[in-house]
Design a protein around this motif. Structure first.
Motif, PDB file in Angstrom:
ATOM      1  N   CYS A  21     -27.567   7.188  47.240  1.00 28.30           N
ATOM      2  CA  CYS A  21     -27.608   8.478  46.537  1.00 28.30           C
ATOM      3  C   CYS A  21     -28.542   9.480  47.209  1.00 28.30           C
ATOM      4  O   CYS A  21     -28.493  10.674  46.906  1.00 28.30           O
ATOM      5  N   GLN A  22     -29.405   9.016  48.112  1.00 25.51           N
ATOM      6  CA  GLN A  22     -30.314   9.917  48.816  1.00 25.51           C
ATOM      7  C   GLN A  22     -29.654  10.590  50.018  1.00 25.51           C
ATOM      8  O   GLN A  22     -30.212  11.527  50.588  1.00 25.51           O
ATOM      9  N   ILE A  23     -28.474  10.128  50.406  1.00 27.88           N
ATOM     10  CA  ILE A  23     -27.793  10.658  51.588  1.00 27.88           C
ATOM     11  C   ILE A  23     -27.199  12.029  51.281  1.00 27.88           C
ATOM     12  O   ILE A  23     -26.681  12.266  50.183  1.00 27.88           O
ATOM     13  N   LYS A  24     -27.262  12.905  52.241  1.00 29.01           N
ATOM     14  CA  LYS A  24     -26.763  14.270  52.078  1.00 29.01           C
ATOM     15  C   LYS A  24     -25.301  14.276  51.641  1.00 29.01           C
ATOM     16  O   LYS A  24     -24.464  13.572  52.204  1.00 29.01           O
ATOM     17  N   ASP A  25     -24.999  15.091  50.627  1.00 34.91           N
ATOM     18  CA  ASP A  25     -23.650  15.311  50.093  1.00 34.91           C
ATOM     19  C   ASP A  25     -23.116  14.142  49.266  1.00 34.91           C
ATOM     20  O   ASP A  25     -22.003  14.220  48.750  1.00 34.91           O
ATOM     21  N   VAL A  26     -23.875  13.049  49.130  1.00 35.68           N
ATOM     22  CA  VAL A  26     -23.434  11.956  48.263  1.00 35.68           C
ATOM     23  C   VAL A  26     -23.765  12.319  46.824  1.00 35.68           C
ATOM     24  O   VAL A  26     -24.904  12.638  46.496  1.00 35.68           O
ATOM     25  N   LEU A  27     -22.751  12.275  45.959  1.00 27.97           N
ATOM     26  CA  LEU A  27     -22.923  12.662  44.566  1.00 27.97           C
ATOM     27  C   LEU A  27     -23.096  11.468  43.638  1.00 27.97           C
ATOM     28  O   LEU A  27     -23.617  11.592  42.541  1.00 27.97           O
ATOM     29  N   GLY A  28     -22.643  10.315  44.067  1.00 30.38           N
ATOM     30  CA  GLY A  28     -22.771   9.116  43.254  1.00 30.38           C
ATOM     31  C   GLY A  28     -22.248   7.915  44.011  1.00 30.38           C
ATOM     32  O   GLY A  28     -21.460   8.058  44.952  1.00 30.38           O
ATOM     33  N   ILE A  39     -22.282  -7.806  49.038  1.00 26.12           N
ATOM     34  CA  ILE A  39     -21.510  -6.598  48.771  1.00 26.12           C
ATOM     35  C   ILE A  39     -20.061  -6.807  49.191  1.00 26.12           C
ATOM     36  O   ILE A  39     -19.779  -7.182  50.328  1.00 26.12           O
ATOM     37  N   SER A  40     -19.135  -6.550  48.267  1.00 24.78           N
ATOM     38  CA  SER A  40     -17.714  -6.642  48.606  1.00 24.78           C
ATOM     39  C   SER A  40     -17.070  -5.263  48.706  1.00 24.78           C
ATOM     40  O   SER A  40     -16.136  -5.071  49.484  1.00 24.78           O
ATOM     41  N   GLU A  41     -17.575  -4.291  47.928  1.00 30.11           N
ATOM     42  CA  GLU A  41     -17.034  -2.935  47.979  1.00 30.11           C
ATOM     43  C   GLU A  41     -18.146  -1.934  47.678  1.00 30.11           C
ATOM     44  O   GLU A  41     -19.026  -2.201  46.859  1.00 30.11           O
ATOM     45  N   ILE A  42     -18.081  -0.774  48.343  1.00 27.63           N
ATOM     46  CA  ILE A  42     -18.974   0.345  48.047  1.00 27.63           C
ATOM     47  C   ILE A  42     -18.102   1.575  47.826  1.00 27.63           C
ATOM     48  O   ILE A  42     -17.356   1.979  48.716  1.00 27.63           O
ATOM     49  N   HIS A  43     -18.174   2.139  46.635  1.00 21.06           N
ATOM     50  CA  HIS A  43     -17.385   3.319  46.295  1.00 21.06           C
ATOM     51  C   HIS A  43     -18.325   4.519  46.181  1.00 21.06           C
ATOM     52  O   HIS A  43     -19.313   4.473  45.445  1.00 21.06           O
ATOM     53  N   ILE A  44     -18.001   5.578  46.901  1.00 18.72           N
ATOM     54  CA  ILE A  44     -18.882   6.742  46.980  1.00 18.72           C
ATOM     55  C   ILE A  44     -18.115   8.001  46.598  1.00 18.72           C
ATOM     56  O   ILE A  44     -16.974   8.198  47.034  1.00 18.72           O
ATOM     57  N   MET A  45     -18.738   8.834  45.775  1.00 17.56           N
ATOM     58  CA  MET A  45     -18.224  10.173  45.502  1.00 17.56           C
ATOM     59  C   MET A  45     -19.102  11.162  46.257  1.00 17.56           C
ATOM     60  O   MET A  45     -20.327  11.102  46.169  1.00 17.56           O
ATOM     61  N   ALA A  46     -18.465  12.048  47.028  1.00 12.96           N
ATOM     62  CA  ALA A  46     -19.216  12.970  47.876  1.00 12.96           C
ATOM     63  C   ALA A  46     -18.621  14.367  47.801  1.00 12.96           C
ATOM     64  O   ALA A  46     -17.480  14.559  47.362  1.00 12.96           O
ATOM     65  N   GLY A  47     -19.410  15.336  48.238  1.00 11.12           N
ATOM     66  CA  GLY A  47     -18.919  16.700  48.346  1.00 11.12           C
ATOM     67  C   GLY A  47     -17.949  16.828  49.506  1.00 11.12           C
ATOM     68  O   GLY A  47     -17.738  15.886  50.281  1.00 11.12           O
ATOM     69  N   SER A  48     -17.375  18.013  49.639  1.00 12.39           N
ATOM     70  CA  SER A  48     -16.331  18.214  50.649  1.00 12.39           C
ATOM     71  C   SER A  48     -16.853  18.875  51.917  1.00 12.39           C
ATOM     72  O   SER A  48     -16.068  19.292  52.770  1.00 12.39           O
ATOM     73  N   ASN A  49     -18.175  18.969  52.072  1.00 10.94           N
ATOM     74  CA  ASN A  49     -18.735  19.693  53.215  1.00 10.94           C
ATOM     75  C   ASN A  49     -18.822  18.861  54.489  1.00 10.94           C
ATOM     76  O   ASN A  49     -18.985  19.414  55.575  1.00 10.94           O
ATOM     77  N   ARG A  50     -18.731  17.532  54.374  1.00  8.28           N
ATOM     78  CA  ARG A  50     -18.920  16.684  55.544  1.00  8.28           C
ATOM     79  C   ARG A  50     -17.728  15.760  55.745  1.00  8.28           C
ATOM     80  O   ARG A  50     -17.011  15.431  54.805  1.00  8.28           O
ATOM     81  N   ASN A  51     -17.565  15.318  56.983  1.00 10.19           N
ATOM     82  CA  ASN A  51     -16.503  14.380  57.315  1.00 10.19           C
ATOM     83  C   ASN A  51     -16.801  13.027  56.666  1.00 10.19           C
ATOM     84  O   ASN A  51     -17.916  12.511  56.774  1.00 10.19           O
ATOM     85  N   PRO A  52     -15.823  12.420  55.977  1.00  7.04           N
ATOM     86  CA  PRO A  52     -16.063  11.122  55.329  1.00  7.04           C
ATOM     87  C   PRO A  52     -16.558  10.051  56.297  1.00  7.04           C
ATOM     88  O   PRO A  52     -17.369   9.199  55.919  1.00  7.04           O
ATOM     89  N   GLY A  88     -25.670  25.158  46.336  1.00  8.10           N
ATOM     90  CA  GLY A  88     -27.036  24.676  46.470  1.00  8.10           C
ATOM     91  C   GLY A  88     -27.351  23.495  45.587  1.00  8.10           C
ATOM     92  O   GLY A  88     -26.513  22.651  45.292  1.00  8.10           O
ATOM     93  N   GLU A  89     -28.623  23.436  45.127  1.00  7.78           N
ATOM     94  CA  GLU A  89     -29.094  22.301  44.357  1.00  7.78           C
ATOM     95  C   GLU A  89     -28.395  22.197  43.015  1.00  7.78           C
ATOM     96  O   GLU A  89     -28.200  21.112  42.489  1.00  7.78           O
ATOM     97  N   VAL A  90     -28.004  23.338  42.428  1.00  6.51           N
ATOM     98  CA  VAL A  90     -27.324  23.290  41.140  1.00  6.51           C
ATOM     99  C   VAL A  90     -25.994  22.578  41.272  1.00  6.51           C
ATOM    100  O   VAL A  90     -25.605  21.771  40.435  1.00  6.51           O
ATOM    101  N   ALA A  91     -25.261  22.853  42.366  1.00  8.43           N
ATOM    102  CA  ALA A  91     -23.986  22.179  42.595  1.00  8.43           C
ATOM    103  C   ALA A  91     -24.199  20.683  42.735  1.00  8.43           C
ATOM    104  O   ALA A  91     -23.467  19.875  42.164  1.00  8.43           O
ATOM    105  N   GLU A  92     -25.213  20.288  43.493  1.00  8.26           N
ATOM    106  CA  GLU A  92     -25.484  18.866  43.697  1.00  8.26           C
ATOM    107  C   GLU A  92     -25.834  18.193  42.383  1.00  8.26           C
ATOM    108  O   GLU A  92     -25.366  17.108  42.067  1.00  8.26           O
ATOM    109  N   ASP A  93     -26.662  18.856  41.574  1.00  8.56           N
ATOM    110  CA  ASP A  93     -27.102  18.277  40.313  1.00  8.56           C
ATOM    111  C   ASP A  93     -25.938  18.105  39.354  1.00  8.56           C
ATOM    112  O   ASP A  93     -25.760  17.061  38.742  1.00  8.56           O
ATOM    113  N   LYS A  94     -25.085  19.136  39.216  1.00  9.73           N
ATOM    114  CA  LYS A  94     -23.977  19.052  38.276  1.00  9.73           C
ATOM    115  C   LYS A  94     -22.950  18.030  38.722  1.00  9.73           C
ATOM    116  O   LYS A  94     -22.390  17.299  37.914  1.00  9.73           O
ATOM    117  N   ALA A  95     -22.676  17.973  40.025  1.00  8.66           N
ATOM    118  CA  ALA A  95     -21.697  17.012  40.508  1.00  8.66           C
ATOM    119  C   ALA A  95     -22.201  15.594  40.309  1.00  8.66           C
ATOM    120  O   ALA A  95     -21.448  14.700  39.932  1.00  8.66           O
TER     121      ALA A  95
END
Length: 232
Positions: A21-28, A39-52, A88-95
């Motif tokens: 969760c500390q990584i840039k653009d990672v939302l959850g 670990i068998s699976e890692i599921h990440i929700m991220a913003g659309s600003n960076r290449n997956p 900005g930070e508001v987008a990150e917080d809400k997402a």
């Protein structure tokens, strides 16, 4: 004379998720583990600003550097969400708030007394991942403070679940009579980068005042974070 080497605690699911969760653009992030704890699976929700693919590489590097764990990139999946209406930070917080909207269940609570001090411990389970979040609170050993300590420990566990995006504080907690039944009523304040808001929750007492206090806290957060108290 050298002392015995300290035993090193193995990282758990909550540790992995906190690092990710500390990584840039990672939302959850949510992990799925095998029966042996690997670990068998890692599921990440991220913003659309960076290449997956870059996010996947960052996850591999972060886990290796901070926890010493090597993860096969094939186990990492990334879903990206749009957030152009927020910046900005508001987008990150809400997402991140939206991505952490999953149920929490009260698993256990304990109150320990030692002379002048009392300590409450609470365990909450995330419904989808099964991750356990432990909360603690300590204070004066008086009957009036015991319920507050349980509520504070519950808030501490929820803060850990939120990956640090919420700061929670108990404003008031009382036992009331309603419809010839006793109930725990609480008011908490939730602080985030968006600002702050007051939330209220109530739970009927079903034999245990302390459990009702913990459930009242969870119900106060129900509309905000989709958590719920334990059944029974």
């Amino acid at each position: 004379m050298r002392g015995l080497p300290e035993s090193k605690r193995e990282p758990g699911v909550a540790d992995y998720e906190k690092v990710i969760c500390q990584i840039k653009d990672v939302l959850g992030a949510r992990l799925v583990t095998a029966p042996d704890g690997s670990i068998s699976e890692i599921h990440i929700m991220a913003g659309s600003n960076r290449n997956p693919k870059q996010i996947v590489r960052d996850v591999e590097s972060a886990l290796l550097i901070q926890l010493g764990i090597t993860v096969d990139h094939k186990k990492i999946s990334v879903v990206q969400v749009q957030g152009q209406e927020l910046t900005g930070e508001v987008a990150e917080d809400k997402a991140l708030y939206r991505s952490t909207c999953m149920p929490l269940r009260l698993v256990s609570l304990n109150l320990y007394t030692r002379g002048l001090e009392a300590e409450a411990t609470v365990e909450l389970e995330a419904g989808l991942s099964g991750t356990i979040y432990q909360g603690y609170a300590c204070g004066p050993n008086t009957p009036e403070r015991h319920l507050w300590l349980v509520a504070d420990a519950t808030l501490n566990a929820v803060e850990k679940y939120s990956c640090g995006i919420w700061n929670l504080a108990l404003e008031d907690l009382v036992l009331v009579e309603v419809a010839h039944r006793r109930a725990a009523l609480c008011v908490i304040v939730l602080v985030s980068r968006e600002g702050y808001e007051y939330l209220a929750g109530v739970a009927l007492v079903k034999g245990d005042d302390r459990q009702a206090a913990a459930q009242a806290v969870l119900r106060a957060l129900n509309c905000r974070s989709c958590v719920y108290g334990s059944a029974g």
